[in-house]
Design a protein around this motif. Structure first.
Motif, PDB file in Angstrom:
ATOM      1  N   GLU A   1       0.829  -1.215   0.000  1.00  0.00           N
ATOM      2  CA  GLU A   1       0.000   0.000   0.000  1.00  0.00           C
ATOM      3  C   GLU A   1       0.858   1.259   0.000  1.00  0.00           C
ATOM      4  N   ILE A   2       2.055   1.180   0.589  1.00  0.00           N
ATOM      5  CA  ILE A   2       2.972   2.324   0.571  1.00  0.00           C
ATOM      6  C   ILE A   2       3.578   2.473  -0.814  1.00  0.00           C
ATOM      7  N   ALA A   3       4.056   1.365  -1.382  1.00  0.00           N
ATOM      8  CA  ALA A   3       4.703   1.401  -2.692  1.00  0.00           C
ATOM      9  C   ALA A   3       3.724   1.802  -3.786  1.00  0.00           C
ATOM     10  N   ARG A   4       2.492   1.305  -3.699  1.00  0.00           N
ATOM     11  CA  ARG A   4       1.511   1.533  -4.762  1.00  0.00           C
ATOM     12  C   ARG A   4       1.186   3.017  -4.941  1.00  0.00           C
ATOM     13  N   ALA A   5       1.360   3.799  -3.894  1.00  0.00           N
ATOM     14  CA  ALA A   5       1.088   5.237  -3.989  1.00  0.00           C
ATOM     15  C   ALA A   5       2.044   5.933  -4.954  1.00  0.00           C
ATOM     16  N   PHE A   6       3.218   5.334  -5.201  1.00  0.00           N
ATOM     17  CA  PHE A   6       4.193   5.925  -6.111  1.00  0.00           C
ATOM     18  C   PHE A   6       4.068   5.395  -7.534  1.00  0.00           C
ATOM     19  N   ILE A   7       3.517   4.205  -7.690  1.00  0.00           N
ATOM     20  CA  ILE A   7       3.530   3.511  -8.973  1.00  0.00           C
ATOM     21  C   ILE A   7       2.440   4.043  -9.903  1.00  0.00           C
ATOM     22  N   PRO A   8       2.771   4.383 -11.151  1.00  0.00           N
ATOM     23  CA  PRO A   8       1.732   4.815 -12.106  1.00  0.00           C
ATOM     24  C   PRO A   8       0.668   3.738 -12.279  1.00  0.00           C
ATOM     25  N   LYS A   9      -0.553   4.162 -12.506  1.00  0.00           N
ATOM     26  CA  LYS A   9      -1.672   3.230 -12.570  1.00  0.00           C
ATOM     27  C   LYS A   9      -1.553   2.227 -13.700  1.00  0.00           C
ATOM     28  N   GLU A  10      -0.800   2.570 -14.766  1.00  0.00           N
ATOM     29  CA  GLU A  10      -0.667   1.644 -15.883  1.00  0.00           C
ATOM     30  C   GLU A  10       0.366   0.542 -15.637  1.00  0.00           C
ATOM     31  N   LEU A  11       1.078   0.609 -14.500  1.00  0.00           N
ATOM     32  CA  LEU A  11       2.067  -0.403 -14.164  1.00  0.00           C
ATOM     33  C   LEU A  11       1.555  -1.279 -13.021  1.00  0.00           C
ATOM     34  N   LYS A  12       1.939  -2.556 -13.042  1.00  0.00           N
ATOM     35  CA  LYS A  12       1.490  -3.500 -12.036  1.00  0.00           C
ATOM     36  C   LYS A  12       2.596  -3.775 -11.021  1.00  0.00           C
ATOM     37  N   LEU A  13       2.289  -3.550  -9.765  1.00  0.00           N
ATOM     38  CA  LEU A  13       3.244  -3.793  -8.695  1.00  0.00           C
ATOM     39  C   LEU A  13       3.421  -5.292  -8.468  1.00  0.00           C
ATOM     40  N   VAL A  14       4.670  -5.735  -8.354  1.00  0.00           N
ATOM     41  CA  VAL A  14       4.949  -7.128  -8.019  1.00  0.00           C
ATOM     42  C   VAL A  14       4.855  -7.266  -6.503  1.00  0.00           C
ATOM     43  N   GLU A  15       3.898  -8.045  -6.038  1.00  0.00           N
ATOM     44  CA  GLU A  15       3.685  -8.165  -4.595  1.00  0.00           C
ATOM     45  C   GLU A  15       3.246  -9.566  -4.205  1.00  0.00           C
ATOM     46  N   ALA A  16       3.442  -9.877  -2.939  1.00  0.00           N
ATOM     47  CA  ALA A  16       2.996 -11.148  -2.380  1.00  0.00           C
ATOM     48  C   ALA A  16       2.725 -10.947  -0.901  1.00  0.00           C
ATOM     49  N   PHE A  17       1.550 -11.398  -0.461  1.00  0.00           N
ATOM     50  CA  PHE A  17       1.150 -11.302   0.948  1.00  0.00           C
ATOM     51  C   PHE A  17       1.200  -9.859   1.452  1.00  0.00           C
ATOM     52  N   GLY A  18       0.893  -8.916   0.566  1.00  0.00           N
ATOM     53  CA  GLY A  18       0.824  -7.516   0.970  1.00  0.00           C
ATOM     54  C   GLY A  18       2.142  -6.780   0.982  1.00  0.00           C
ATOM     55  N   TYR A  19       3.202  -7.383   0.428  1.00  0.00           N
ATOM     56  CA  TYR A  19       4.523  -6.741   0.425  1.00  0.00           C
ATOM     57  C   TYR A  19       5.151  -6.796  -0.967  1.00  0.00           C
ATOM     58  N   THR A  20       6.054  -5.841  -1.226  1.00  0.00           N
ATOM     59  CA  THR A  20       6.878  -5.856  -2.421  1.00  0.00           C
ATOM     60  C   THR A  20       8.325  -5.664  -2.001  1.00  0.00           C
ATOM     61  N   LEU A  21       9.247  -5.779  -2.964  1.00  0.00           N
ATOM     62  CA  LEU A  21      10.668  -5.582  -2.675  1.00  0.00           C
ATOM     63  C   LEU A  21      11.066  -4.152  -3.017  1.00  0.00           C
ATOM     64  N   GLY A  22      11.522  -3.428  -2.015  1.00  0.00           N
ATOM     65  CA  GLY A  22      12.043  -2.088  -2.218  1.00  0.00           C
ATOM     66  C   GLY A  22      13.384  -1.976  -1.528  1.00  0.00           C
ATOM     67  N   GLY A  23      13.703  -0.781  -1.052  1.00  0.00           N
ATOM     68  CA  GLY A  23      14.947  -0.629  -0.314  1.00  0.00           C
ATOM     69  C   GLY A  23      15.687   0.638  -0.652  1.00  0.00           C
ATOM     70  N   LEU A  24      17.006   0.543  -0.673  1.00  0.00           N
ATOM     71  CA  LEU A  24      17.828   1.722  -0.911  1.00  0.00           C
ATOM     72  C   LEU A  24      19.095   1.361  -1.673  1.00  0.00           C
ATOM     73  N   PHE A  25      19.604   2.360  -2.377  1.00  0.00           N
ATOM     74  CA  PHE A  25      20.896   2.269  -3.066  1.00  0.00           C
ATOM     75  C   PHE A  25      21.685   3.481  -2.625  1.00  0.00           C
ATOM     76  N   LEU A  26      22.682   3.266  -1.778  1.00  0.00           N
ATOM     77  CA  LEU A  26      23.497   4.345  -1.224  1.00  0.00           C
ATOM     78  C   LEU A  26      24.874   4.288  -1.870  1.00  0.00           C
ATOM     79  N   ALA A  27      25.236   5.327  -2.606  1.00  0.00           N
ATOM     80  CA  ALA A  27      26.471   5.292  -3.378  1.00  0.00           C
ATOM     81  C   ALA A  27      27.324   6.529  -3.143  1.00  0.00           C
ATOM     82  N   HIS A  28      28.624   6.328  -3.279  1.00  0.00           N
ATOM     83  CA  HIS A  28      29.573   7.441  -3.333  1.00  0.00           C
ATOM     84  C   HIS A  28      30.342   7.289  -4.634  1.00  0.00           C
ATOM     85  N   TYR A  29      30.267   8.319  -5.490  1.00  0.00           N
ATOM     86  CA  TYR A  29      30.942   8.278  -6.779  1.00  0.00           C
ATOM     87  C   TYR A  29      32.228   9.110  -6.710  1.00  0.00           C
ATOM     88  N   ASP A  30      33.340   8.451  -6.989  1.00  0.00           N
ATOM     89  CA  ASP A  30      34.627   9.147  -7.043  1.00  0.00           C
ATOM     90  C   ASP A  30      34.828   9.816  -8.390  1.00  0.00           C
TER      91      ASP A  30
END
Length: 282
Positions: free
Chosen positions: A38-67
């Motif tokens: 329900e949190i992720a779906r608020a960001f996803i455009p309506k024409e795209l289908k969220l991949v989910e199971a048991f009420g959850y999807t895979l998200g997270g973070l990408f933290l990078a330092h570019y030299d």
């Protein structure tokens, strides 16, 4: 507690004029979380289908330092809201991208269609003992035994700074960097104020990868707002409406960051090639 602090912010000249593909070199932490659908779906455009199971999807973070990058040296935090279905595979959807470079922010918004924002990354190395801290310069992910790194991310908007999160990166262990791999990370983007079209792009990554202990993300306790900025906002209802929507999106992105981590990967000797996005027919 001994500590050393640095506030990282870049205003390097832009090198994006060379055109795609754009090359980035550095290191990163890629962390997967279980995010409520329900949190992720608020960001996803309506024409795209969220991949989910048991009420959850895979998200997270990408933290990078570019030299090295078209925008010079800078830091980046990508908040990944979830995964969307794109037969025969799937693509990530970023709900917020924070960078400490104006050039990288402008490029992300206009060329890639990312929800990019300028931010300050305040980094501090700390350890439990009272001994003087060794200040390492190679990576904010690597550190000496019993040390950890604290990163505070502050988003900048007009006259205000809003604390997004605090990230605690634990001691990464020995110096073994893992096997060399090549992967492709496809993503959707766009449908933003700066780029209203639905886009798709990919990041071709070469790096040394290994599993590490998950970083701890905590909720900010202090939000710093400029009083003059608050007075202006109170007088302009249209600005208030925009800020209300923006604050809701920010809060949902923070909820993604605070969701339960399930796996963390450290990317060393990272070489990332970002391809030019293509418009997706809807």
């Amino acid at each position: 507690m001994g500590e050393s602090a640095t506030t990282s912010y870049s205003s390097s000249p832009s090198g994006y004029g060379i055109g795609p593909p754009w090359l980035f070199r550095g290191r990163a932490l890629y962390q997967l979380h279980l995010v409520k659908a329900e949190i992720a779906r608020a960001f996803i455009p309506k024409e795209l289908k969220l991949v989910e199971a048991f009420g959850y999807t895979l998200g997270g973070l990408f933290l990078a330092h570019y030299d090295d990058s078209p925008a010079g040296v800078f830091d980046e935090l990508v908040v990944i809201a979830g995964i969307v279905w794109n037969p025969p595979t799937s693509c990530a959807w970023a709900s917020r991208v924070l960078v400490n470079s104006h050039e990288a922010c402008r490029h992300g918004r206009k060329e890639i269609g990312l929800p990019s924002h300028v931010a300050i990354f305040s980094k501090r190395d700390a350890k439990a003992s009272d001994q003087p801290l060794y200040k390492h310069r190679t990576s904010f992910i690597h550190s000496k035994p019993k040390e950890h790194s604290e990163i505070q991310v502050l988003e900048m908007e007009d006259y205000s700074q809003t604390s997004i999160c605090n990230i605690s990166l634990p001691f990464a262990g020995d110096r073994w960097m893992g096997p060399k791999i090549r992967i492709s990370l496809p993503s959707f983007s766009g449908q933003t104020t700066h780029n209203p079209q639905l886009l798709k792009y990919s990041c071709q990554i070469e790096c040394r990868v290994r599993a590490v202990k998950s970083a701890k993300v905590s909720r900010p306790r202090i939000i710093q707002l400029d009083e003059f900025s608050n007075d202006i906002r109170a007088k302009e209802k249209n600005v208030d409406d925009r800020l209300s929507t923006e604050n809701e999106e920010r809060d949902r992105s923070i909820a993604v960051l605070l969701s339960k981590p399930i796996m963390a990967l450290e990317f060393n000797l990272l070489k990332m090639q970002v391809e030019a996005p293509t418009v997706v027919a809807t």
